[in-house]
Design an enzyme around this catalytic site. Structure first.
Site, PDB file in Angstrom:
ATOM      1  N   ASP A   1     -34.715  35.455 -79.076  1.00 37.64           N
ATOM      2  CA  ASP A   1     -34.336  35.569 -77.673  1.00 37.64           C
ATOM      3  C   ASP A   1     -35.144  36.695 -77.022  1.00 37.64           C
ATOM      4  O   ASP A   1     -35.353  37.748 -77.627  1.00 37.64           O
ATOM      5  CB  ASP A   1     -32.837  35.872 -77.587  1.00 37.64           C
ATOM      6  CG  ASP A   1     -32.280  35.735 -76.182  1.00 37.64           C
ATOM      7  OD1 ASP A   1     -32.917  35.050 -75.366  1.00 37.64           O
ATOM      8  OD2 ASP A   1     -31.191  36.292 -75.915  1.00 37.64           O
TER       9      ASP A   1
ATOM     10  N   HIS B   1     -28.808  32.547 -69.066  1.00 39.80           N
ATOM     11  CA  HIS B   1     -28.730  33.875 -69.658  1.00 39.80           C
ATOM     12  C   HIS B   1     -27.693  34.681 -68.887  1.00 39.80           C
ATOM     13  O   HIS B   1     -27.499  34.484 -67.692  1.00 39.80           O
ATOM     14  CB  HIS B   1     -30.084  34.586 -69.585  1.00 39.80           C
ATOM     15  CG  HIS B   1     -31.067  34.115 -70.597  1.00 39.80           C
ATOM     16  ND1 HIS B   1     -31.232  34.741 -71.815  1.00 39.80           N
ATOM     17  CD2 HIS B   1     -31.918  33.063 -70.591  1.00 39.80           C
ATOM     18  CE1 HIS B   1     -32.159  34.109 -72.507  1.00 39.80           C
ATOM     19  NE2 HIS B   1     -32.589  33.076 -71.793  1.00 39.80           N
TER      20      HIS B   1
ATOM     21  N   SER C   1     -21.826  36.164 -70.125  1.00 37.53           N
ATOM     22  CA  SER C   1     -20.622  37.001 -70.070  1.00 37.53           C
ATOM     23  C   SER C   1     -20.234  37.242 -68.604  1.00 37.53           C
ATOM     24  O   SER C   1     -21.079  37.512 -67.756  1.00 37.53           O
ATOM     25  CB  SER C   1     -20.865  38.345 -70.757  1.00 37.53           C
ATOM     26  OG  SER C   1     -21.192  38.155 -72.119  1.00 37.53           O
TER      27      SER C   1
END
Length: 391
Positions: free
Chosen positions: A82, A209, A212
């Site tokens: 990543d 991306h 959260s």
């Protein structure tokens, strides 16, 4: 072995309107928690190592553990790099076990981003490895994300996304539609109209991306608009830290092992919550039947070297190993000499490759091509070459 082709895995999610979770790992606790959660709810999963975290652990030590966990898992697993920063990073990750890579050149101007990404795609595809690229920029807001992803966010422009995908041939596209790296204060305002237009402009799975901080309604909406992979880390870090704080409060003098006792359970619960929310749960058996296994190819050469001194043979082998070890898609190189002096073929090369196409492209690496032509082919006799794949 449940390590599978990552492109097959993500395209299955893309075609069936759910999202696979890609969870960044920073320790064995995170690794074991992620695998355990995926197996508990029978979901596919991507185990992710993020280059910005490499200052906190040695990826060369962690990756063998990640690969071992993936190979013994009972659910489909892929391993990705990543936020890779360069072609060299991508090569290193592939050679150490990643079967998916992301190049993050999103802060560069679009022409430079395209050029850098295309170089990684050309290399990775020869290794059988898919590539994620990014157009637009997902910046950090607070916490770790703010430190690792500085600057202002830049939303993805659909026309630029289309041009980027066409010119780079990336397999997956990470987009910026309002998420942030790290923690987010308040509710994220996602530009779903922009996402819809991007999805219409490109014909590849989309990646989010900064997962959260999104709520359940937002998460459920994303897969219907082409999002097939969601990267997730900050919330895992937060639940792990909170578990340790609770232990510390209850037992200020506790040992390290005592204080981190609840970390694995906390991380596992959050991973499983996400996998169920994103629609991955219960699909493992179906995905396993539709994904190609990710299995190495063993390229075996046996030969003699009549008429050459031991020093000449050793020099030949040393040079060959040096050149092969840095070739993209070469996992390992073993060379050996027969312990039976009467054997017709005294020397052996066992080269582990990610894909049969790796050696087909050796001409792209001038040093190795010259070595084969000028040294190797004229120095060996009675050569036998065989390629094997794990069954």
């Amino acid at each position: 072995m449940a390590l599978v082709n990552m492109r097959d895995m993500i395209y299955h999610a893309y075609k069936h309107n759910y999202a696979v979770g890609a969870f960044d790992l920073v320790s064995l606790d995170f690794l074991e928690a992620a695998i355990g959660a995926a197996e508990s709810c029978r979901a596919s999963i991507v185990l992710s190592i993020a280059e910005p975290h490499f200052e906190h652990y040695d990826c060369e030590l962690l990756l063998p553990a990640v690969e071992a966990a993936a190979q013994r898992a009972s659910v489909p697993v892929a391993i990705q790099l990543d936020h890779g920063s360069s072609l060299a990073s991508a090569i290193s990750a592939i050679n150490r076990g990643c079967n998916g890579v992301m190049l993050d050149a999103s802060r560069q101007e679009l022409p430079d981003n395209i050029t850098a990404t295309r170089a990684v795609v050309d290399m990775a595809h020869r290794c059988g490895v898919p590539v994620t690229g990014e157009v637009g920029y997902v910046a950090g807001y607070e916490g770790e994300g703010a430190l690792l992803h500085p600057g202002e966010a830049a939303f993805t422009v659909p026309a630029e996304a289309k041009a980027y995908v066409e010119r780079t041939n990336v397999d997956f596209l990470a987009v910026s539609i309002g998420t942030v790296q790290g923690r987010m204060k308040g509710r994220a305002k996602l530009d779903f109209q922009r996402l819809k237009l991007i999805n219409q402009a490109v014909d590849v799975p989309l990646v989010i991306h900064g997962g959260s901080g999104l709520n359940e309604e937002q998460f459920r909406k994303l897969p219907s608009m082409g999002v097939a992979k969601i990267n997730y880390y900050t919330a895992l870090s937060d639940v792990a830290a909170e578990a340790m704080r609770r232990r510390t409060k209850a037992n200020p003098d506790g040992s390290f092992i005592e204080l981190k006792r609840d970390v694995k359970e906390a991380v596992g619960e959050e991973v499983e919550r996400c996998l169920r929310l994103w629609g991955s749960a219960g699909r493992a058996a179906e995905v396993l039947t539709q994904c190609r296994p990710w299995a190495p190819v063993e390229h075996l050469i046996m030969h003699s070297a009549n008429g050459h001194s031991e020093q000449e043979v050793r020099s030949l082998i040393d040079e060959g190993k040096r050149l092969l070890s840095v070739m993209p898609g070469v996992r390992s190189v073993f060379t050996g000499e027969s312990i039976n002096e009467a054997g017709a073929r005294r020397f052996c090369w066992q080269v582990r490759l990610t894909d049969p196409r790796v050696l087909d492209g050796h001409g792209d690496y001038p040093g190795f091509a010259r070595f084969l032509k000028n040294r190797f082919q004229g120095s060996i006799n009675d050569a036998v070459t065989v390629d094997y794949q794990v069954i």
